[in-house]
Design an enzyme around this catalytic site. Structure first.
Site, mmCIF file in Angstrom:
data_model
loop_
_atom_site.group_PDB
_atom_site.id
_atom_site.type_symbol
_atom_site.label_atom_id
_atom_site.label_comp_id
_atom_site.label_asym_id
_atom_site.label_seq_id
_atom_site.Cartn_x
_atom_site.Cartn_y
_atom_site.Cartn_z
ATOM 1 N N LYS A 27 9.640 0.277 10.915
ATOM 2 C CA LYS A 27 10.478 -0.121 9.776
ATOM 3 C C LYS A 27 11.070 1.083 9.055
ATOM 4 O O LYS A 27 12.014 0.938 8.279
ATOM 5 C CB LYS A 27 9.696 -1.002 8.810
ATOM 6 C CG LYS A 27 8.541 -0.340 8.088
ATOM 7 C CD LYS A 27 7.803 -1.350 7.219
ATOM 8 C CE LYS A 27 6.606 -0.757 6.516
ATOM 9 N NZ LYS A 27 6.956 0.264 5.504
ATOM 10 N N ASP A 28 10.536 2.294 9.297
ATOM 11 C CA ASP A 28 11.077 3.500 8.662
ATOM 12 C C ASP A 28 12.241 4.109 9.439
ATOM 13 O O ASP A 28 12.923 5.006 8.936
ATOM 14 C CB ASP A 28 9.987 4.577 8.532
ATOM 15 C CG ASP A 28 8.885 4.182 7.561
ATOM 16 O OD1 ASP A 28 9.152 3.367 6.655
ATOM 17 O OD2 ASP A 28 7.760 4.696 7.706
ATOM 18 N N ARG A 54 12.992 -5.341 -1.390
ATOM 19 C CA ARG A 54 12.879 -6.573 -0.599
ATOM 20 C C ARG A 54 11.728 -7.436 -1.099
ATOM 21 O O ARG A 54 11.874 -8.661 -1.284
ATOM 22 C CB ARG A 54 12.640 -6.215 0.876
ATOM 23 C CG ARG A 54 12.228 -7.404 1.748
ATOM 24 C CD ARG A 54 11.730 -6.941 3.107
ATOM 25 N NE ARG A 54 10.569 -6.079 3.017
ATOM 26 C CZ ARG A 54 9.312 -6.516 2.879
ATOM 27 N NH1 ARG A 54 9.060 -7.807 2.808
ATOM 28 N NH2 ARG A 54 8.305 -5.665 2.823
ATOM 29 N N ARG A 55 10.585 -6.808 -1.310
ATOM 30 C CA ARG A 55 9.434 -7.565 -1.810
ATOM 31 C C ARG A 55 9.693 -8.081 -3.212
ATOM 32 O O ARG A 55 9.389 -9.238 -3.531
ATOM 33 C CB ARG A 55 8.176 -6.687 -1.789
ATOM 34 C CG ARG A 55 7.633 -6.424 -0.390
ATOM 35 C CD ARG A 55 6.507 -5.407 -0.418
ATOM 36 N NE ARG A 55 5.916 -5.219 0.912
ATOM 37 C CZ ARG A 55 5.368 -4.090 1.338
ATOM 38 N NH1 ARG A 55 5.341 -3.034 0.531
ATOM 39 N NH2 ARG A 55 4.855 -4.004 2.543
ATOM 40 N N ARG A 99 -1.958 3.302 -4.461
ATOM 41 C CA ARG A 99 -1.434 1.990 -4.863
ATOM 42 C C ARG A 99 -2.557 1.031 -5.247
ATOM 43 O O ARG A 99 -2.471 0.332 -6.258
ATOM 44 C CB ARG A 99 -0.579 1.408 -3.735
ATOM 45 C CG ARG A 99 0.675 2.235 -3.480
ATOM 46 C CD ARG A 99 1.532 1.676 -2.360
ATOM 47 N NE ARG A 99 2.639 2.567 -2.059
ATOM 48 C CZ ARG A 99 3.884 2.187 -1.792
ATOM 49 N NH1 ARG A 99 4.193 0.908 -1.787
ATOM 50 N NH2 ARG A 99 4.819 3.076 -1.541
ATOM 51 N N SER A 145 9.141 -1.714 -2.915
ATOM 52 C CA SER A 145 10.142 -2.332 -2.044
ATOM 53 C C SER A 145 11.036 -3.310 -2.801
ATOM 54 O O SER A 145 10.561 -4.341 -3.306
ATOM 55 C CB SER A 145 9.428 -3.077 -0.909
ATOM 56 O OG SER A 145 10.287 -3.990 -0.285
ATOM 57 N N ARG A 172 5.082 4.267 -6.123
ATOM 58 C CA ARG A 172 5.077 5.082 -4.921
ATOM 59 C C ARG A 172 3.632 5.490 -4.655
ATOM 60 O O ARG A 172 2.748 5.267 -5.442
ATOM 61 C CB ARG A 172 5.929 6.351 -5.107
ATOM 62 C CG ARG A 172 7.430 6.176 -5.044
ATOM 63 C CD ARG A 172 7.966 5.854 -3.669
ATOM 64 N NE ARG A 172 7.461 6.711 -2.601
ATOM 65 C CZ ARG A 172 7.986 7.877 -2.242
ATOM 66 N NH1 ARG A 172 9.035 8.356 -2.880
ATOM 67 N NH2 ARG A 172 7.482 8.560 -1.226
ATOM 68 N N GLY A 173 3.433 6.157 -3.520
ATOM 69 C CA GLY A 173 2.117 6.702 -3.232
ATOM 70 C C GLY A 173 1.498 6.087 -1.998
ATOM 71 O O GLY A 173 1.987 5.103 -1.444
ATOM 72 N N CYS A 181 16.989 1.107 5.146
ATOM 73 C CA CYS A 181 15.643 0.522 5.213
ATOM 74 C C CYS A 181 15.016 0.332 3.835
ATOM 75 O O CYS A 181 13.939 -0.239 3.729
ATOM 76 C CB CYS A 181 14.729 1.360 6.111
ATOM 77 S SG CYS A 181 14.494 3.059 5.568
#
Length: 319
Positions: free
Chosen positions: A81-82, A129-130, A157, A127, A151-152, A244
């Site tokens: 996905k990256d 998207r999320r 997280r 994200s 981030r992280g 992405c």
């Protein structure tokens, strides 16, 4: 004379090391040669900005590809996905192994599932998207959450939940499974309301296009079903001209009657991060028998989504 160890380029995170270690052991079993992990720091690992701000596309990949081009490593492992959707001519995706669980998962305080989160719960995700789909789902069920950009690495997280700073975080099931941490999941989010990122759960094993001997070896790790599914998903992403880190979800799955697989369904979603507007469609067709067929399926769905206004919902366009 003993052959030198193969050098596998990998990011330094615990997750990257875990998934690269799995690939290394598989290659060692195939070849009888030892595989040495070469840790490489990418821009995405060092930047503290959110992915949408730093461009998203390729920030975890460029340094690994530079090491491949310079001959510093023999092959590299990426989270698929990256990867940018455009493939450099000098490199080849020699293998896409069988996909892990593509779903997103919730890790919440007090063992809460998503449906039991309190009104106004703070949910961390890096994200768009999320965020788009979680907010849309909450709105549909007449509740409200606050999605908080984070981030992280995985520990960082999850630490936001343990510290009480957030009520929950959303992560990929595949990464937690590969790290042996799936027991920490409090809810597996159905793909019926949160579609994963295109290619989520799959790994990409990349090597120089001129190394035909290594390509042949790595090809033994390829899973044709996973490859055709993620090809369709990434074709959708490319046709939408989205990076992405854009709020695009996609999942291709095989459909059958219990006796035989007969069709492939490709679902896609694009939405505003507040969840107010989503374009969510699907197409179903014969199981692709070639790379070109899979690409065509993705382009067909992208065309329908663009006709429904998807272009106006994406905050990041590919550069």
């Amino acid at each position: 004379m003993t052959e030198r160890a193969l050098r596998l380029g990998t990011r330094r995170s615990k997750l990257a090391m875990a998934q690269s270690g799995q690939v290394a052991r598989a290659v060692e079993a195939l070849t009888g040669r030892s595989v040495e992990l070469v840790e490489i720091t990418t821009y995405g690992d060092t930047s503290r900005e959110h992915l949408a701000q730093i461009g998203g596309t390729g920030v975890f990949v460029a340094a690994l590809r530079e090491a491949l081009a310079a001959g510093e490593v023999d092959f590299a492992v990426h989270s698929l996905k990256d990867l940018p959707t455009a493939q450099p001519d000098e490199l080849v995706l020699a293998a896409i192994p069988k996909r892990e669980d593509p779903r997103d998962v919730l890790i919440a305080r007090d063992g809460l599932t998503f449906d039991r989160l309190p009104e106004g719960a703070r949910v961390g995700t890096g994200s768009p998207r999320r965020a788009a789909q979680l907010n849309a789902y909450a709105r549909a069920h007449h509740t409200r959450i606050e999605t908080v950009p984070i981030r992280g690495n995985v520990d960082t997280r999850i630490g936001f939940v343990h510290s009480g700073e957030l009520d929950a975080v959303v992560l990929a099931a595949a990464g937690l499974n590969r790290m042996g941490r799936s027991a920490e999941v409090t809810d597996f989010l159905s793909v019926d309301f949160v579609l994963p990122a295109p290619g989520q759960g799959a790994l990409a094993i990349e090597c120089p296009a001129h190394d035909t001997e290594l390509i042949a070896v790595l090809a033994e790790l390829d899973d044709p079903v996973t490859r055709v599914a993620v090809t369709a998903e990434r074709s959708l992403l490319a046709a939408l001209e989205a990076g992405c880190s854009a709020p695009v979800g996609a999942l291709a799955d095989l459909l059958g009657d219990g006796q035989a697989v007969t069709e492939m369904r490709l679902r896609g979603v694009v939405g505003t991060t507040d969840g107010v507007t989503l374009v969510q469609l699907s197409v179903t067709g014969p199981v692709p028998t070639s790379h070109g067929d899979a690409i065509a399926l993705g382009r067909e769905l992208a065309s329908e989504m663009l006709a429904k206004g998807a272009a106006g919902l994406m905050g990041e366009r590919a550069s």
